[in-house]
Motif scaffolding. Sequence first.
Motif, PDB file in Angstrom:
ATOM      1  N   GLN A   1       7.409   2.325  -8.114  1.00 56.55           N
ATOM      2  CA  GLN A   1       7.056   0.936  -7.807  1.00 56.55           C
ATOM      3  C   GLN A   1       7.153   0.605  -6.325  1.00 56.55           C
ATOM      4  O   GLN A   1       6.646  -0.412  -5.890  1.00 56.55           O
ATOM      5  CB  GLN A   1       7.954  -0.025  -8.590  1.00 56.55           C
ATOM      6  CG  GLN A   1       7.516  -0.146 -10.033  1.00 56.55           C
ATOM      7  CD  GLN A   1       8.717  -0.166 -10.967  1.00 56.55           C
ATOM      8  OE1 GLN A   1       9.595   0.694 -10.880  1.00 56.55           O
ATOM      9  NE2 GLN A   1       8.766  -1.160 -11.835  1.00 56.55           N
ATOM     10  N   SER A   2       7.841   1.460  -5.554  1.00 52.03           N
ATOM     11  CA  SER A   2       7.941   1.138  -4.124  1.00 52.03           C
ATOM     12  C   SER A   2       7.013   1.999  -3.257  1.00 52.03           C
ATOM     13  O   SER A   2       7.109   1.983  -2.037  1.00 52.03           O
ATOM     14  CB  SER A   2       9.394   1.237  -3.650  1.00 52.03           C
ATOM     15  OG  SER A   2       9.938   2.443  -4.079  1.00 52.03           O
ATOM     16  N   THR A   3       6.100   2.734  -3.905  1.00 52.82           N
ATOM     17  CA  THR A   3       5.134   3.523  -3.115  1.00 52.82           C
ATOM     18  C   THR A   3       4.104   2.564  -2.498  1.00 52.82           C
ATOM     19  O   THR A   3       3.507   1.738  -3.209  1.00 52.82           O
ATOM     20  CB  THR A   3       4.404   4.558  -4.001  1.00 52.82           C
ATOM     21  OG1 THR A   3       5.371   5.287  -4.751  1.00 52.82           O
ATOM     22  CG2 THR A   3       3.568   5.510  -3.170  1.00 52.82           C
ATOM     23  N   VAL A   4       3.904   2.687  -1.203  1.00 52.05           N
ATOM     24  CA  VAL A   4       2.949   1.816  -0.513  1.00 52.05           C
ATOM     25  C   VAL A   4       1.537   2.366  -0.721  1.00 52.05           C
ATOM     26  O   VAL A   4       1.277   3.556  -0.511  1.00 52.05           O
ATOM     27  CB  VAL A   4       3.277   1.743   1.008  1.00 52.05           C
ATOM     28  CG1 VAL A   4       2.230   0.912   1.752  1.00 52.05           C
ATOM     29  CG2 VAL A   4       4.670   1.163   1.206  1.00 52.05           C
ATOM     30  N   VAL A  60       3.114  -2.558  -1.872  1.00 55.22           N
ATOM     31  CA  VAL A  60       3.626  -1.802  -3.015  1.00 55.22           C
ATOM     32  C   VAL A  60       3.087  -2.405  -4.316  1.00 55.22           C
ATOM     33  O   VAL A  60       2.663  -3.562  -4.354  1.00 55.22           O
ATOM     34  CB  VAL A  60       5.180  -1.786  -3.048  1.00 55.22           C
ATOM     35  CG1 VAL A  60       5.725  -1.094  -1.821  1.00 55.22           C
ATOM     36  CG2 VAL A  60       5.736  -3.183  -3.200  1.00 55.22           C
TER      37      VAL A  60
END
Length: 239
Positions: free
Chosen positions: A137-140, A147
């Motif tokens: 969920q925090s992958t840009v 995100v």
Amino acid sequence: MIIPNNIKNIVILTGAGISAESGIKTFRDHGGLWENYDIMDVASVEGFNKDPKLVYEFYNARRAQLQKPEISPNAAHLALAELEKKFKGRVTIVTQNVDNLHERAGSHNILHMHGELLKMRCTKSLKVFAITGELNQSTVCPCCKVVGNLRPNIVWFGEVPNGLSEIDQLLRECDLFISIGTSGEVYPAASFVMAAKQSGAHTLEQNLSPTKLSREFDSQFTGSASIEVPRLVKLILSP
Ligand code: OAD
């Protein structure tokens, strides 16, 4: 076993069974992936919306496993690559598999109808990007720069598989259709043998054991893919 003469267009449908001897679990066999997971939890948009962490982790684990040094193409993948290289006509692999073992074996003409583990997709722009590491969920997102917009580039239940019109055309033109290591439980792939037959193609099934679709095929190569696929390729290349 007689392979007809004058074959020009071969379509090969592959499923999880071709990668089983490379160490990648199938879905429905004893010990398969769907024994430990509910399909709808990890392979549907509903499941993703309900628990994205679970879904990201499921595909992260499979992506990591695929890249372990002990996972490599087996003799069946290698034989299909040899077929594409040496056969005078056209050979197309339509795979339900999301691994990259056909590519690593040297095949080029491959259609990944259920997506690919080493790719992720932006849900806004629909652009597809390579990924080897973890997606969460925090992958840009490479295109949105925020995100939360990314998902595995896998076709989930209820979604339309990739390349269906191209596959339809290939099945119309094929004169030999070979199904390898698939249970025939999932449509539309399970209907391809019928479409190929309507085009007048000769149809062969390779599997460890008979499937619910076996009676639709003209002939069977029963046994493990790593033994039977090289045998079949040899017959096609030197009938
Ligand atoms: P399945 O797990 O349903 O079936 C695997 C088939 O491979 C079975 O028929 C086995 O008998 C056969 N098999 C196992 N080991 C083999 C070996 N060494 N040699 C030859 N055959 C062997 O897998 P698929 O049919 O690929 O979709 O499943 C189709 C789709 O269902 C998958 O693409 C996946 C799954 O849900 C999505 O995730 C969208």
